[in-house]
Design a protein around this motif. Sequence first.
Motif, short mmCIF file in Angstrom:
data_model
loop_
_atom_site.label_atom_id
_atom_site.label_comp_id
_atom_site.label_asym_id
_atom_site.label_seq_id
_atom_site.Cartn_x
_atom_site.Cartn_y
_atom_site.Cartn_z
N VAL A 49 74.76 51.67 23.47
CA VAL A 49 74.04 52.89 24.55
C VAL A 49 74.87 53.43 26.00
CG1 VAL A 49 72.62 53.71 26.14
CG2 VAL A 49 72.08 53.09 23.60
N TRP A 50 75.80 52.08 25.69
CA TRP A 50 76.38 52.06 27.22
C TRP A 50 78.33 53.06 26.92
CZ3 TRP A 50 81.37 49.16 27.94
CH2 TRP A 50 81.76 48.89 28.67
N GLU A 51 78.60 52.57 25.60
CA GLU A 51 79.53 53.27 24.95
C GLU A 51 79.38 54.72 25.90
OE1 GLU A 51 81.61 49.52 23.01
OE2 GLU A 51 80.63 50.59 21.83
N LEU A 52 77.96 55.08 24.50
CA LEU A 52 78.28 56.51 24.07
C LEU A 52 78.01 56.57 25.20
CD1 LEU A 52 76.83 58.59 21.60
CD2 LEU A 52 74.60 57.57 22.31
N ALA A 53 77.16 57.13 26.36
CA ALA A 53 77.12 57.64 27.51
C ALA A 53 78.63 57.32 27.72
CB ALA A 53 75.73 56.62 28.72
N ARG A 54 79.44 57.17 28.13
CA ARG A 54 80.25 56.62 28.96
C ARG A 54 81.09 57.81 28.14
NH1 ARG A 54 83.34 52.52 28.18
NH2 ARG A 54 84.73 52.56 29.95
N MET A 55 80.93 58.00 26.88
CA MET A 55 81.95 58.31 26.29
C MET A 55 81.90 59.92 26.56
SD MET A 55 83.33 57.41 22.07
CE MET A 55 81.09 56.93 21.54
N LEU A 56 79.85 60.29 26.14
CA LEU A 56 79.50 61.73 26.62
C LEU A 56 80.09 62.11 27.80
CD1 LEU A 56 76.31 61.29 24.45
CD2 LEU A 56 79.03 63.07 23.70
N PRO A 58 81.82 60.40 31.38
CA PRO A 58 82.06 59.18 32.02
C PRO A 58 81.61 58.85 33.74
CG PRO A 58 83.75 60.05 31.14
CD PRO A 58 82.92 60.69 30.99
N ASP A 59 81.25 60.13 34.37
CA ASP A 59 80.46 59.59 35.37
C ASP A 59 78.78 59.49 35.33
OD1 ASP A 59 82.74 60.40 36.83
OD2 ASP A 59 82.52 62.43 36.02
N SER A 60 78.65 59.63 34.22
CA SER A 60 77.04 58.81 34.09
C SER A 60 77.13 57.93 34.22
CB SER A 60 77.07 59.30 32.37
OG SER A 60 77.32 58.20 32.25
N PRO A 61 75.45 57.53 34.74
CA PRO A 61 75.27 56.29 34.91
C PRO A 61 74.60 55.48 33.25
CG PRO A 61 73.10 57.44 34.92
CD PRO A 61 74.21 58.26 34.85
N ALA A 62 75.38 54.93 33.50
CA ALA A 62 76.05 54.25 31.43
C ALA A 62 75.67 52.53 31.52
CB ALA A 62 77.25 54.12 31.41
N ILE A 63 75.82 51.94 32.87
CA ILE A 63 74.45 50.60 32.38
C ILE A 63 73.28 50.68 32.52
CG2 ILE A 63 74.49 48.47 34.26
CD1 ILE A 63 77.17 48.90 34.93
N ALA A 64 72.81 51.50 33.41
CA ALA A 64 70.85 52.13 33.91
C ALA A 64 70.15 52.29 32.51
CB ALA A 64 71.04 53.23 35.28
#
Length: 263
Positions: A49-56, A58-64
């Motif tokens: 999920v973290w990787e997906l959010a960062r791919m889509l 990069p400024d998203s709160p991926a860790i959260a």
Amino acid sequence: MSSGPAGRWDDLNVRLVSSVVIAVIGVLGCWAGGIAFLVLTVVVCAVMVWELARMLDPDSPAIAMAGVAALCLTVANFLPPGFALPLLIAPALVGFGQLPRRRASFTIFTVLILLAGFGLYTLRTNYGFLWLGWLLAVVIVTDVCGYFAGRYIGGPKFWPRVSPKKTWSGTAAGWIGAAIVGVAMALWTGADLQLAGISVSVSMASQLGDIAESAVKRRVGVKDSSTLLPGHGGVFDRFDGMLGGAVFLLLISALIDFPPGVV
């Protein structure tokens, strides 16, 4: 980069070492079952999920978003399925509200990731290490046969615009390898030979998971989901096939007698 025969195998050593490490961790977690396997599935799904959010974005709160996914999946595995399902969908809705773009991709893949994690833990709990091992073997054999057949035999590309390295020879080799795994498992356990067809179907679903992730990467313009796994890219790159296979098995288990012919 070399384009000759040797160039086709440049990444083999790194891939093999990484694959051995991943396999050892995975097998130990699967064999242990219980909390150890739960932790393994939650960590893998959260990283995806973290990787997906960062791919889509990069400024998203991926860790959260990964943390929310990990919490929901952990709690879901201790609840009856009817109560677990809302928790498996909730992280996708949370991410939908956080991402300014590509929300549909995040929503669909996050739901599939959590369903896959839930399905794997359920398979291990209900059917034991043996049948989880069968699923892992089908997905791994599909990937390995596809890798070597694609590079050794080559031939027409499967979908060059999205995944330029995948060939029809590698795709078909994955099906053949999965069928052999199914037949061997049926002979070993006394299951119905329909297991061969189920194995091929799971193989196809794992390939679809691989292709779907490749399409997302192509869309956002990245080669790998991350650099966490040398020779493989990210966790999503390594487990995209397992994602497709696990979700498919979870869905069809309500339609077929699984394991077929086993009392």
